[in-house]
Design a protein around this motif. Structure first.
Motif, PDB file in Angstrom:
ATOM      1  N   ASN A  39      -0.696  25.295  10.764  1.00 18.63           N
ATOM      2  CA  ASN A  39      -1.701  26.267  11.200  1.00 18.63           C
ATOM      3  C   ASN A  39      -1.950  26.182  12.702  1.00 18.63           C
ATOM      4  N   ILE A  40      -1.963  24.958  13.227  1.00 17.44           N
ATOM      5  CA  ILE A  40      -2.194  24.785  14.669  1.00 17.44           C
ATOM      6  C   ILE A  40      -1.046  25.384  15.470  1.00 17.44           C
TER       7      ILE A  40
ATOM      8  N   ARG B  76      -0.066  20.966   6.560  1.00 20.58           N
ATOM      9  CA  ARG B  76      -0.667  22.297   6.545  1.00 20.58           C
ATOM     10  C   ARG B  76      -1.461  22.548   7.817  1.00 20.58           C
ATOM     11  N   TRP B  77      -2.247  21.541   8.236  1.00 25.36           N
ATOM     12  CA  TRP B  77      -3.027  21.691   9.467  1.00 25.36           C
ATOM     13  C   TRP B  77      -2.116  21.820  10.689  1.00 25.36           C
ATOM     14  N   ALA B  78      -1.044  21.018  10.718  1.00 30.71           N
ATOM     15  CA  ALA B  78      -0.118  21.095  11.853  1.00 30.71           C
ATOM     16  C   ALA B  78       0.545  22.469  11.916  1.00 30.71           C
TER      17      ALA B  78
ATOM     18  N   LYS C 159      -1.815  17.866   3.498  1.00 32.54           N
ATOM     19  CA  LYS C 159      -2.911  18.407   4.296  1.00 32.54           C
ATOM     20  C   LYS C 159      -2.586  18.352   5.784  1.00 32.54           C
ATOM     21  N   VAL C 160      -2.023  17.202   6.221  1.00 29.47           N
ATOM     22  CA  VAL C 160      -1.670  17.062   7.636  1.00 29.47           C
ATOM     23  C   VAL C 160      -0.605  18.091   8.017  1.00 29.47           C
TER      24      VAL C 160
END
Length: 282
Positions: free
Chosen positions: A14-15, A10-12, A7-8
């Motif tokens: 996307n950011i 994936r979020w990184a 999850k981390v």
């Protein structure tokens, strides 16, 4: 633990992707936004007041309008020639195996990897001592064709890479001549790649500054006009004309995308009745 890391990550991702897109689109946003600005002075670099007056008179600056017309003429001529040459080169390299094809591939890549200042200065040196040609419209067209051919050939070749050449053999077995086979079979299948390559070449021609600067002579294109005028004046019509080019480009891309989606949808809907009839007969 593994889910948390995924999850981390994936979020990184996307950011970082969002920041990259923001970096790319921020200058475009400012170009469009400042086309609606009413500057107080000669430089349209600070926001003052919202107005539609600039869009009501987009061709108020005659020098900018003339330079844009020259750029469009150069881009049209060079794109037409480079698309024809590049497409034929791509078909030849993909269709036939011959001695020297590796060298041609190298020459196609060289204009893409060589700095533009080297290309521009080399062409200027080539034209400088020639009595049969003067710096101007013709030298700019020749210079643009030189790097456009590489983009067109590589783009069309990528489209042809998955082409089934047995279709040509089937058409000729049915009595079609080589020219008719190319016009009726090969060309329609590779046409989307040719159109995409021509749009890319056209955009590169309008956008080019360095190579044009070395080989322009007394001819002033749109980028050269903006560069020269920026020292004394930056009118909002620069933003208006640039925004118009942007909107037209986006409209062409959207039209092509929508047309392709409709074509694929029509093929899918046409194939469904055939499948149903086959299942019923079985």
């Amino acid at each position: 633990m593994m889910r948390t890391r995924s999850k981390v990550g994936r979020w990184a991702l996307n950011i970082f992707a969002g920041l990259g897109l923001l970096y790319l689109f921020t200058p475009i946003f400012f170009i469009v936004a400042f086309s609606f600005n009413k500057p107080k002075g000669n430089f349209n670099i600070a926001w003052q007041e919202f107005t539609f007056e600039n869009w009501m008179h987009p061709f108020a600056e005659e020098s900018l309008t003339h330079a844009l017309r020259v750029s469009l003429e150069i881009a049209a001529v060079s794109t037409l020639i480079s698309t024809l040459l590049g497409s034929l080169i791509a078909v030849a390299l993909s269709r036939y195996k011959f001695r020297g094809s590796g060298g041609i591939n190298l020459f196609l890549v060289l204009p893409l990897t060589t700095p533009e200042i080297v290309l521009g200065s080399s062409l200027a040196t080539l034209f400088l001592g020639q009595n049969f040609i003067d710096f101007g419209f013709t030298t700019i067209v020749i210079a643009h064709i030189m790097f456009q051919v590489s983009f067109v050939a590589l783009t069309v070749r990528a489209r042809i890479r998955g082409f089934d050449w047995t279709l040509e053999q089937a058409a000729q077995d049915l009595g079609a001549s080589p020219m008719r086979t190319f016009m009726k079979v090969t060309l329609p299948l590779i046409l989307p790649g040719i159109l995409a390559a021509s749009l890319l070449a056209f955009a590169l021609s309008i956008d080019d500054f360095i190579i044009t600067f070395f080989n322009s002579g007394n001819v002033v294109t749109f980028p050269l006009q903006i560069y020269g005028a920026a020292r004394v004046r930056i009118p909002p019509q620069i933003n208006v004309l640039a925004s118009m080019i942007l909107f037209i480009s986006v409209a062409v891309l959207l039209s092509g995308t929508i047309a392709g989606m409709r074509k694929e949808a029509a093929k899918t809907s046409a194939a469904k009745p055939k499948r149903r009839s086959l299942t019923k007969s079985a």
